[in-house]
Design an enzyme around this catalytic site. Structure first.
Site, PDB file in Angstrom:
ATOM      1  N   LYS A 189      44.789  99.738 113.217  1.00 35.84           N
ATOM      2  CA  LYS A 189      45.106  98.307 113.225  1.00 35.84           C
ATOM      3  C   LYS A 189      43.903  97.537 112.702  1.00 35.84           C
ATOM      4  CE  LYS A 189      48.441  95.544 113.788  1.00 35.84           C
ATOM      5  NZ  LYS A 189      49.664  95.742 113.020  1.00 35.84           N
ATOM      6  N   SER A 380      54.767  95.970 110.858  1.00 35.42           N
ATOM      7  CA  SER A 380      54.406  95.449 112.171  1.00 35.42           C
ATOM      8  C   SER A 380      55.567  94.642 112.748  1.00 35.42           C
ATOM      9  CB  SER A 380      53.125  94.622 112.079  1.00 35.42           C
ATOM     10  OG  SER A 380      52.388  94.722 113.281  1.00 35.42           O
TER      11      SER A 380
END
Length: 581
Positions: A189, A380
């Site tokens: 991330k 996402s």
């Protein structure tokens, strides 16, 4: 008496001004309605110029005032481009297509979808020619589908492979005392990595290399098939910049001839003395060829979710649970809508808004088949709202996955110390509070981390249920890592490769309907008040002025920083901001 006369004069003046204003509006509306109808002439060539920004969904402005005063954003809709090329296949007035565009203002997946439709067009027996003074790499990828490809004698082809660049701010933060406090889950991330490190992590380099190679393999494979050049040769051409001149490009079979534009126009005539007419893709669409005609009662609803996901109403540029959920409910309640396709083109955003949209889709799936079509990005939060569909279809070059969560908050405490500012707080309770002028304390970090972990667990559970995988299986391929559509199939995140047309066909099959028409959602409306707020004597928007002043690359950097500054709440967002070059 004088007061009453002045009052009556003011009231009368107001009503006269109001009357003249409405008369002006009706006059403008009449002018717009009386525009000359576009007619497609015989012996026409459809000219494909894709320099105008291309969006998955670009509904026509429904406000005649804004339209007449040219206050609307210039844009082309991907679905209308695809429909126009499909209609051109059987249009007797269209003899062929000329690809003549300075650059392609679309994402890789959108470009691949248009290229695929052009390839189908060739199968109709009609020609496709392409010409340019200089080919950018994306432009060359699109144009390589042509039967014959031409380049100006002093032109060049920018063919060098894919690359991307990420800026890192850690040293800047340390120097000036302005930084971002970050809480995240997922080793990949890396949306916030530039604020934590001064160089790229091994994990980020691994995933970036992986998806760039995957996209490049799609590009080279398509070009190889169209130009009859081996993939090995194409990589050698890219390594050695062997498109840097028309002479070298011709020698390496990247083009068929080096000619001037007037000579190209002669070639479009195909040796005929009859005058060749050209019609732009915009005019062809506006002539009515941007839609597939159907009188069928049954409908397949296509709901477009494009842009960053924000908590709120949303609009044409941002996905908000307000507008999207209204569209989902409207399609669900329409008895003539037999199935729903959610077209996602989003890097993600607000985790809360993503959950609210997911819930509405979950309710809808119980009543009607739900299929997801992925565009350039469905990552996402974009994957969050897609994961519970009956079927997920992505382009090979779609960027998807990125199942991870982060929170980022600006902090100026060191900067404040450096310039002699001290902030003192007074509170009634010892809660987990935060001030941008104080270092993040452990209590606030722990509470925020708990929220991030909770949302990550929920996210993984949503994917697990939607994809019929265990939590552990999803967690293994999650951690915020992105995948191309081609890679995502191998990981179980996507069911098949294809475009929006394929998704609509799958939805119809699941609904067991053969005759149907497509209905697009949502409906975006511009209020008269919003139109009047714009200066009628200033066509350029704020964004256009900034682009012109700063240049495209600097504007993109400014826009990225501006977006990060305005992030609110915990984010389910693609792990970085990148521009493939």
């Amino acid at each position: 008496m004088k007061f009453l006369r002045n009052l009556l004069a003011s009231v009368l003046g107001f009503f006269i001004a109001l009357f003249l204003l409405f008369a002006f509006f009706f006059a403008v509306a009449s002018i717009v309605g009386a525009e000359e109808q576009i007619v497609v002439k015989s012996n026409s060539v459809l000219e494909l110029d894709l320099s105008t920004p291309i969006k998955d969904y670009a509904p026509k402005e429904d406000n005649p005032i804004a339209e007449a005063l040219e206050l609307t954003e210039e844009k082309l809709a991907l679905d209308k481009i695809i429909n126009a090329i499909e209609n051109a296949k059987t249009d007797d007035k269209i003899k062929g297509i000329s690809i003549k565009t300075t650059f392609v203002n679309a994402g890789i997946a959108q470009t691949q979808a248009i290229r695929k439709k052009l390839k189908e067009f060739k199968e109709s027996g009609k020609f496709i020619y392409a010409y340019n003074d200089i080919y950018t790499q994306k432009n060359y990828y699109l144009s390589s589908v042509a039967d014959s490809l031409f380049l100006n004698p002093v032109g060049a082809i920018d063919f060098r492979g894919l690359s991307t660049e990420i800026l890192y701010f850690k040293d800047f933060e340390d120097k000036y005392g302005i930084k971002m406090e970050v809480v995240r889950h997922g080793k990949y991330k890396s949306a916030v990595e530039p604020f934590l490190e001064n160089k790229m992590s091994d994990a980020n380099r691994e995933q970036t290399t992986s998806f760039l190679k995957s996209i490049w393999s799609e590009i080279t494979e398509d070009i190889s098939n169209s130009r009859n050049i081996s993939i090995e040769e194409l990589n050698s051409i890219a390594d050695n910049s062997n498109g840097r001149s028309a002479e070298i490009a011709l020698k390496n079979k990247l083009i068929d001839a080096s000619i001037y534009e007037d000579e190209y126009q002669e070639k479009l005539a195909l040796g005929s003395d009859e005058k060749v007419n050209t019609i732009s893709i915009e005019d062809y669409i506006n002539s009515g060829k941007g839609r597939i005609s159907s009188t069928a009662k049954n409908k397949i609803a296509v709901i477009y979710a494009q842009g960053d996901i924000i908590y709120g109403e949303g609009n044409e540029h941002y996905i908000g649970q307000g507008i999207i959920n209204k569209a989902i409910k409207k399609a669900r309640k329409d008895d003539n809508v037999k199935a729903i396709v959610l077209r996602v083109n989003s890097p993600g955003g607000s985790a809360l808004a993503s959950e609210l949209i997911w819930r509405e889709l979950e309710l809808t799936k119980k009543e009607k088949p739900l299929v997801v079509s992925m565009g350039n990005l469905a990552a996402s939060g974009g994957y969050y709202i897609a994961c519970n569909a009956d079927e997920i279809i992505a382009e090979p070059t779609t960027i998807t996955g990125s199942i991870g969560v982060f929170g980022a908050i600006p902090n100026f405490s060191q900067f404040a110390d450096n310039i002699g500012i001290n902030a003192e707080q007074v509170s009634t309770n010892n809660s987990a509070s935060y001030s941008v002028f104080e270092p993040m304390n452990q209590k606030f970090y722990d509470v925020t981390k708990e929220g991030v972990e909770q949302i990550y667990t929920t996210f993984v559970n949503r994917v697990s249920a939607g994809r019929n995988m265990t939590f552990e299986q999803v967690n293994e391929i999650a951690q915020g890592r992105v995948w191309t559509g081609k890679e995502a199939i191998e990981k179980g995140l996507v069911d098949q490769l294809g475009g929006l047309e394929d998704a609509i066909k799958v939805a119809a099959e699941l609904a067991e309907v053969e005759n149907y028409r497509v209905r697009n959602y949502p409906n975006y409306k511009t209020d008269l008040k919003d139109a009047l707020q714009m200066n009628p004597f200033m066509k350029a928007s704020k964004e256009e002025i900034l682009k012109e002043t700063m240049g495209d690359e600097n504007y993109q950097l400014y826009n990225n920083i501006h977006k990060m500054k305005n992030l609110k709440g915990i984010q389910a967002r693609i792990p970085f901001i990148f521009q493939v070059k």
